[in-house]
Design a protein around this motif. Structure first.
Motif, PDB file in Angstrom:
ATOM      1  N   PRO A 112       0.811  -1.228   0.000  1.00 19.44           N
ATOM      2  CA  PRO A 112       0.000   0.000   0.000  1.00 19.44           C
ATOM      3  C   PRO A 112       0.837   1.268   0.000  1.00 19.44           C
ATOM      4  N   GLU A 113       2.122   1.146   0.334  1.00 19.10           N
ATOM      5  CA  GLU A 113       3.004   2.318   0.306  1.00 19.10           C
ATOM      6  C   GLU A 113       3.485   2.625  -1.112  1.00 19.10           C
ATOM      7  N   GLY A 114       3.134   1.776  -2.069  1.00 19.77           N
ATOM      8  CA  GLY A 114       3.516   2.013  -3.461  1.00 19.77           C
ATOM      9  C   GLY A 114       4.810   1.326  -3.824  1.00 19.77           C
ATOM     10  N   SER A 115       5.335   1.648  -4.990  1.00 22.38           N
ATOM     11  CA  SER A 115       6.544   1.002  -5.490  1.00 22.38           C
ATOM     12  C   SER A 115       7.603   2.076  -5.790  1.00 22.38           C
ATOM     13  N   PRO A 116       8.898   1.682  -5.792  1.00 22.28           N
ATOM     14  CA  PRO A 116       9.367   0.320  -5.531  1.00 22.28           C
ATOM     15  C   PRO A 116       9.207  -0.060  -4.063  1.00 22.28           C
ATOM     16  N   SER A 117       8.765  -1.285  -3.842  1.00 23.56           N
ATOM     17  CA  SER A 117       8.512  -1.766  -2.494  1.00 23.56           C
ATOM     18  C   SER A 117       9.766  -2.409  -1.922  1.00 23.56           C
TER      19      SER A 117
END
Length: 213
Positions: free
Chosen positions: A138-143
């Motif tokens: 949920p924090e986005g990418s790149p993970s």
């Protein structure tokens, strides 16, 4: 007295209308009858849903510089032009997937990283986008969160070449990639890291194979 012709005609018409009007087009439960020769509309219940059947995928190519039609693109001498690469994607069980990457003629006795990425290969190594994740961070990418950047939620195909630069790597996961969301396999310069804040990192992108799934 004989009945007038007009009255006879009227009586006959009434009988005909009564006979036609008595035809019933519903069944015992007042459900409209299905016309002969028609079938119910496709639906998930009768096997006509929208989800496509998962079919095995096999891609073979040789590494070459970028072109719009290239199957396997090299960005670095550590993935030499003209050497062969193969990727197979097979269903595994009811809902899993098995990935197999085979490389030949790379640098001998060397560690490489490899992952499935979301976008097709492009002229720039970054064009292939981030790693495919079954459950997206949920924090986005790149993970780099190991709760999401791990070999159970992504597809990792790290390998170490033999003395001739050949290797085969297999990964089996408990999911099927969502159609259209996984499109390439990328070769990286190092084995993949797993620690917090660096999970999923494997260095520069050295090569990319177009594998639309």
């Amino acid at each position: 007295m004989p009945m007038p012709r007009a009255l006879i005609g009227s009586a006959l018409a009434s009988l005909l209308l009564a006979g036609c009007g008595g035809a019933d087009t519903t069944d015992a439960n007042d459900t409209p009858a299905t016309p002969t020769g028609t079938e119910p509309a496709p639906s998930p219940e009768n096997g006509g849903g929208d989800e496509a059947e998962f079919s095995p995928i096999q891609v073979s190519g040789t590494w070459e510089p970028y072109s719009p039609d290239a199957t396997a693109i090299t960005y670095d001498d550590a993935v030499p032009e003209g050497k062969a690469v193969d990727v197979e994607v097979q269903p595994e069980g009811d809902a899993g997937t098995r990935f197999t990457l085979t490389v030949r003629g790379l640098e001998p006795d060397r560690d490489y990283g490899s992952h499935v990425h979301t976008k097709p290969c492009g002229k720039d190594p970054a064009d292939s986008g981030p790693h495919y994740q079954h459950n997206a961070d949920p924090e986005g990418s790149p993970s780099t969160n190991p709760a999401y950047a791990n070999p159970e939620n992504e597809v990792w195909l790290d390998f170490t070449t033999d003395g001739e630069g050949n290797a085969e790597s297999t990964a089996t996961v408990d999911f099927r990639p969502r159609q259209g969301e996984a499109n390439s396999v990328v070769i990286h310069e190092n084995h993949t890291k797993t620690g917090p804040g660096e999970a999923g990192k494997a260095g520069d992108r050295l090569g990319c194979v177009n594998v639309p799934m």
